[in-house]
Motif scaffolding. Structure first.
Motif, PDB file in Angstrom:
ATOM      1  N   UNK A  59       0.795  -1.221   0.000  1.00 50.50           N
ATOM      2  CA  UNK A  59       0.000   0.000   0.000  1.00 50.50           C
ATOM      3  C   UNK A  59       0.820   1.260   0.000  1.00 50.50           C
ATOM      4  N   UNK A  60       2.128   1.145  -0.259  1.00 49.42           N
ATOM      5  CA  UNK A  60       2.998   2.307  -0.191  1.00 49.42           C
ATOM      6  C   UNK A  60       2.730   3.267  -1.333  1.00 49.42           C
ATOM      7  N   UNK A  68      -2.151  -7.670   0.561  1.00 49.82           N
ATOM      8  CA  UNK A  68      -1.323  -7.027   1.562  1.00 49.82           C
ATOM      9  C   UNK A  68      -0.021  -7.787   1.683  1.00 49.82           C
ATOM     10  N   UNK A  69       1.032  -7.053   2.015  1.00 48.90           N
ATOM     11  CA  UNK A  69       2.310  -7.715   2.228  1.00 48.90           C
ATOM     12  C   UNK A  69       3.452  -6.922   1.632  1.00 48.90           C
ATOM     13  N   UNK A  70       4.625  -7.529   1.641  1.00 52.56           N
ATOM     14  CA  UNK A  70       5.831  -6.901   1.122  1.00 52.56           C
ATOM     15  C   UNK A  70       5.769  -6.899  -0.395  1.00 52.56           C
ATOM     16  N   UNK A  82       7.818 -11.406  -2.954  1.00 54.79           N
ATOM     17  CA  UNK A  82       6.420 -11.788  -2.779  1.00 54.79           C
ATOM     18  C   UNK A  82       5.911 -11.155  -1.493  1.00 54.79           C
ATOM     19  N   UNK A  83       4.673 -11.460  -1.140  1.00 52.56           N
ATOM     20  CA  UNK A  83       4.047 -10.779  -0.010  1.00 52.56           C
ATOM     21  C   UNK A  83       4.761 -11.034   1.310  1.00 52.56           C
ATOM     22  N   UNK A  84       5.524 -12.142   1.425  1.00 50.85           N
ATOM     23  CA  UNK A  84       6.208 -12.473   2.677  1.00 50.85           C
ATOM     24  C   UNK A  84       7.673 -12.088   2.653  1.00 50.85           C
TER      25      UNK A  84
END
Length: 760
Positions: A264-265, A275-277, A290-292
């Protein structure tokens, strides 16, 4: 409200495939192991087909291999030897050195520790004092690390609890996802294997060497950062970078803070609720994840060019400048040291080479990614195409959706391969396709079962419009279902509803009601025919065509046809009575149903007729055409059942018939006598009917002899005599009108009474 069996099947035809589709989407989002493994197998195949081309950017592995162990001794080596190794590497021009080895235990070869294992003797005190005055190997190793600089040590996160956490040198800032902690997304482990404090304090970086293989033991992606479940004052959980990323930071002399961008940056191309990295920025390099926070490794496969034996460095056997401007990882390929991994390209690969490949990708800016929107896109495609199959297969059949589905499958596979090969994106085509195949098979299977059920119903329904004898005959002898026929003496019947156009106008806004009315009419009429060994040839809207004496012999088939016609008249009376009561009850207008029937006998061609693709058991011939014309003339003569001359001859002793006219029907030049069927044998043998028939016969004779006055007098008598026998008023009105016309426009002198019909 109870559903009929057919309605229930129709509903299930949609509900079951839809349930399978939603289940597949649910399993996709739950990331159950077999779904994840299916996806990984596809990505592994892509890498095997087109691995990353090897580009030598200077990443080298100083390999503690079997040769080094054989010449320099077993592992672990004294830290003084490792200090010499670090010194030689940095002196030879290596820009950064990273250890894929954890120095968790003190060096046993340090003098103060070695002497403790010596036998106790008189000199042991002096020797111990001397040994304690000598440099500690761990401290000496730490001095070399600090002195040479640009050295990264290793951490191995595990489930083993620690009293103090490893040193965190590189820190992380987080952008996006307000209110969320980085530890909400990345891996968190309770403990770690750490280096000795003195070694950690000397290092320029401290990094993870975890490579996290998948459930099948294959390494495909590696965590770029992970947290330790340990609460530090002010900063909370310590977070550690992976070895290759920490080496990249140290190499760039970048600030210790690395930026982690969440989905969301600001500037993130986010269009879903994922959501996530999303990425990690280290100096000038941005690494997608990926998200983790895992990085996908795009493997080249094992490359011997990366490896330099540690013993060659220690014995100065390398060519000059061979290590200048290189990026060095120190690890082991020796099988006994248990640092071997599996990758999509290599069943056995030293773990340190995984880090080397990652560092190469970071230096090249070459990243294989599975974008955060991939899962949503795959699920959306699965949902849309799945819904197409759910609703299209029942309507279009299995073939066209299969063709469209096959085209989409090839397209999805092609797009997925193009995304990997050209854009380095990992898009899964297989699980959506397997799920769609399951939906399609379910839909088509239910359709097949439903079709088979309908076919059984059709075979059962054949008894509603074919004689049971024909159904049984064709069941026993299916070879008779071929083109061709035979000539037989047959009786033909046509039945049509009178004034149907007026009736249908009342149902303009209710076509279903009109359909129900027609079915309500045709059902009892059909039963009257089938119960008397007739065969329904076809339904033509509100018209029925039937015949007798085929395919099996029927004795007295003309009698059966006449009996059927009278029964149909009675059935229609019952239906009209019911409808009248319903109209009164519902305060609706009532229009009675009336039918006209034509029956004729003669030789006809009967059999399976049509094309090779489709044929029907039907009948052709002049007698058929005449039967149709007779039905059409019933309205003109004001009677409901009209017989051909041959039929009348065959049934005259058993049914009440009266000659109607000598007529040349439309399409025929030859005139035929036609008759009205008024009743059965009981009426035929009554005095009233005989009297009426005699008067009627005399009336026709006077009419054909152009004795108009006599004919008119006889018409009056016939009207009186026919009361209670049949509805003949219309017939006599017609003759009275003709006579009036002939009085003003007499026919030719040679006229024989033939009436030429101008309409069917």
């Amino acid at each position: 409200m109870r559903l009929s069996k057919n309605s229930l099947l129709r509903v299930l035809h949609y509900l079951i495939p839809l349930g399978i589709l939603l289940t597949c989407i649910f399993l996709r989002w739950q990331d159950v192991p077999f779904v994840d493994q299916m996806r990984m197998s596809v990505f592994d195949t892509y890498q095997r087909i087109a691995p990353r081309p090897f580009e030598d950017v200077g990443v080298r592995i100083i390999d503690i291999d079997e040769k080094s162990l054989e010449e320099l001794g077993q592992w672990p080596w004294p830290r003084t030897r490792l200090a010499g190794l670090v010194y030689r590497l940095r002196s030879a021009g290596a820009r950064v050195v990273g250890f894929d080895v954890v120095f968790a235990e003190p060096d046993r070869t340090s003098p103060a520790r070695v002497v403790k294992d010596w036998p106790k003797g008189r000199e042991i005190g002096e020797i111990t004092a001397l040994a304690e005055s000598l440099p500690d190997h761990d401290s000496l190793f730490a001095k070399f690390i600090r002195g040479t600089g640009q050295v990264v040590t290793a951490i191995q996160l595990s489930t083993k609890k620690l009293e103090t956490p490893p040193r965190q040198i590189g820190n992380f800032s987080v952008s996006g996802e307000a209110g969320r902690q980085l530890s909400d997304f990345i891996a968190v482990l309770p403990g770690a294997a750490k280096n000795l404090d003195v070694i950690e304090e000397a290092a320029s970086g401290n990094a993870l060497v975890n490579v996290s293989p998948g459930q099948d033991g294959v390494v495909r992606r590696v965590p770029l950062l992970a947290a330790l479940d340990y609460d530090l004052p002010a900063i909370g959980m310590p977070i550690y970078p992976t070895l290759s990323m920490e080496m990249l930071r140290v190499l760039q002399d970048a600030p210790r803070t690395m930026n982690v961008r969440l989905s969301g940056a600001s500037g993130s191309a986010r269009w879903t609720q994922s959501e996530g990295v999303e990425a990690i920025r280290v100096g000038a390099v941005t690494i997608p994840t990926d998200y983790a926070g895992y990085m996908w490794v795009h493997f080249t496969g094992h490359k011997p060019e990366r490896y330099i034996s540690a013993v060659d460095v220690m014995t100065d056997k390398l060519p000059a400048d061979s290590l200048r401007n290189t990026y060095v990882l120190i690890g082991t390929s020796a099988a006994g040291l248990l640092d071997l991994r599996s990758t999509p390209l290599d069943r056995v690969l030293p773990g340190v080479e995984v880090h080397a490949e990652m560092l190469e990708q970071m230096l090249l800016g070459h990243f294989l990614t599975r974008p955060y929107w991939a899962a949503e896109s795959e699920s959306l495609a699965l949902l849309l195409i799945g819904l197409f199959f759910v609703f299209a297969v029942p309507r279009l059949g299995a073939v066209w959706p299969a063709v469209i589905g096959g085209t989409l499958a090839f397209g999805a596979a092609g797009i997925s391969w193009w995304a990997y090969d050209a854009k380095l994106l990992l898009i899964d085509p297989v699980y959506p396709l397997v799920s769609l195949l399951a939906v399609y098979l379910a839909t088509s299977s239910i359709g097949f079962m439903r079709t088979e059920g309908e076919r059984r119903q059709v075979r059962t329904a054949f008894g509603n419009y074919l004689s049971p004898a024909l159904v049984n005959e064709l069941s026993r002898h299916p070879e008779r279902l071929k083109l061709g026929g035979e000539t037989r003496d047959m009786t033909l019947m046509f039945c049509d509803v009178r004034g149907f156009t007026s009736i249908s106008e009342g149902f303009k806004s209710n076509p279903q009601g009109l359909t129900r009315l027609i079915n309500r009419l045709l059902t009892p009429l059909t039963k009257c025919i089938l119960d008397r060994e007739g065969t329904i040839d076809k339904y033509m809207g509100d018209c029925i065509m039937a015949f007798w004496n085929a395919p099996l012999d029927v004795e007295n088939h003309a009698h059966h046809a006449c009996d059927s016609a009278l029964a149909m008249r009675q059935a229609l009376d019952v239906l009209n009575t019911e409808r009248l009561a319903e109209a009164k009850r519902d305060n609706e207008p009532f229009l009675p149903l009336n039918i006209g029937i034509g029956i004729n006998c003669g030789d006809c061609l009967v059999g399976n007729m049509g094309s090779d693709q489709r044929f029907d058991y039907s009948v052709l011939g002049d007698a058929v055409n005449l039967a149709s014309r007779l039905e059409g003339q019933s309205k003109n003569y004001g009677v409901d059942i009209v017989l051909g001359e041959e039929v009348a001859k065959r049934v005259e002793n058993d049914f009440a018939t009266l000659e109607l006219d000598l007529i040349a029907v439309k399409g025929k030049s030859e005139a035929v006598h036609i008759f009205a069927l008024l009743g059965d044998g009981k009426l035929c043998h009554t005095d009233a009917f005989r009297n009426c028939a005699a008067l009627h016969k005399s009336m026709l004779a006077a009419y054909r002899q152009q004795h108009w006055q006599e004919a008119e007098n006889l018409i009056a008598q016939c009207r009186q005599a026919s009361r209670g026998i049949g509805a003949l008023a219309g017939l006599y009105d017609m003759y009275a009108e003709r006579i009036a016309t002939f009085r003003t426009s007499p026919p030719p002198a040679d006229w024989n009474g033939v009436f030429v019909a101008t309409s069917k």
